[in-house]
Scaffold this active site. Structure first.
Site, PDB file in Angstrom:
ATOM      1  N   SER A 169       0.790  -1.237   0.000  1.00  0.00           N
ATOM      2  CA  SER A 169       0.000   0.000   0.000  1.00  0.00           C
ATOM      3  C   SER A 169       0.820   1.284   0.000  1.00  0.00           C
ATOM      4  O   SER A 169       0.283   2.348  -0.294  1.00  0.00           O
ATOM      5  CB  SER A 169      -0.966   0.024   1.178  1.00  0.00           C
ATOM      6  OG  SER A 169      -0.287   0.261   2.389  1.00  0.00           O
ATOM      7  N   LYS A 183       0.695   4.636   6.757  1.00  0.00           N
ATOM      8  CA  LYS A 183       0.084   5.470   5.716  1.00  0.00           C
ATOM      9  C   LYS A 183       0.673   6.877   5.807  1.00  0.00           C
ATOM     10  O   LYS A 183       1.370   7.230   6.738  1.00  0.00           O
ATOM     11  CB  LYS A 183      -1.439   5.550   5.874  1.00  0.00           C
ATOM     12  CG  LYS A 183      -2.153   4.221   5.907  1.00  0.00           C
ATOM     13  CD  LYS A 183      -2.102   3.491   4.594  1.00  0.00           C
ATOM     14  CE  LYS A 183      -2.823   2.147   4.727  1.00  0.00           C
ATOM     15  NZ  LYS A 183      -2.535   1.242   3.659  1.00  0.00           N
TER      16      LYS A 183
END
Length: 188
Positions: free
Chosen positions: A42, A83
């Site tokens: 990701s 993230k």
């Protein structure tokens, strides 16, 4: 007799040194810094699956997250995610034609340039269009929360899916890869 006392004294000194060393390791590990392994794709191309990083746990004890910080947080699935902070409290976040807008102003995202260049003609955009309202039901990010996204926008379970992240759930920020040796260094 003298030899036994000397040996016992030496053993006691070693035990104290080891106790202090282990205490310092625990203090550093649980309160200041901790290692983490990137799990998944990701954050590509910035981070690769299996990269080992150091998380700074003290930064947000004395300050707030900054836009574009790479953070580690406790996700709703009882798992830790890595993230990038995109939106801060008070911000409105939107994406249109592969362009990030914060409070209506276009923002540069240099960490995505190589990924955008990889897209072939006709493959569409890296990041689909959305607004904060569509994804969270909020017009602005409330105090105490951030909006996070993975750099691999087509394959990231982030605030577009799991919602806003409480700043209290953030473990810390990270930017130092220590393994594998070919990747050692700072990332942004």
């Amino acid at each position: 007799m003298e030899q036994t006392k000397k040996e016992m004294s030496e053993i006691w000194e070693w035990a104290k040194a080891l106790f202090i060393a282990f205490g310092l390791v625990l203090l550093i590990r649980y309160f200041l810094f901790t290692p983490i392994v990137v799990d998944g794709e990701s954050m590509k191309p910035t981070l690769d699956d299996g990269d080992r990083m150091i998380v700074n746990k003290i930064g947000y004890e004395v300050g707030e997250p900054n836009r574009y910080d790479i953070v580690v947080f406790h996700a709703p699935e009882k798992k830790d995610y890595i993230k990038r902070v995109i939106g801060l409290p008070g911000d409105h976040v939107a994406y249109k034609n592969d362009q990030l807008y914060i409070n209506g102003e276009p923002q540069d995202e240099p960490y995505l340039e190589s990924r955008k260049e990889e897209l072939n003609e006709g493959e569409g955009t890296l990041t689909e269009d959305f607004t904060l309202e569509e994804r969270t039901g909020k017009t602005i990010i409330p105090e105490g929360y951030v909006f996070v996204m993975g750099d691999n926008r087509r394959n990231s379970k982030d605030s577009r899916i799991i919602g806003l992240i409480s700043i209290e759930e953030i473990i810390g920020d990270t930017g130092l890869i220590f393994w594998p040796p070919s990747e050692v260094g700072f990332v942004k």
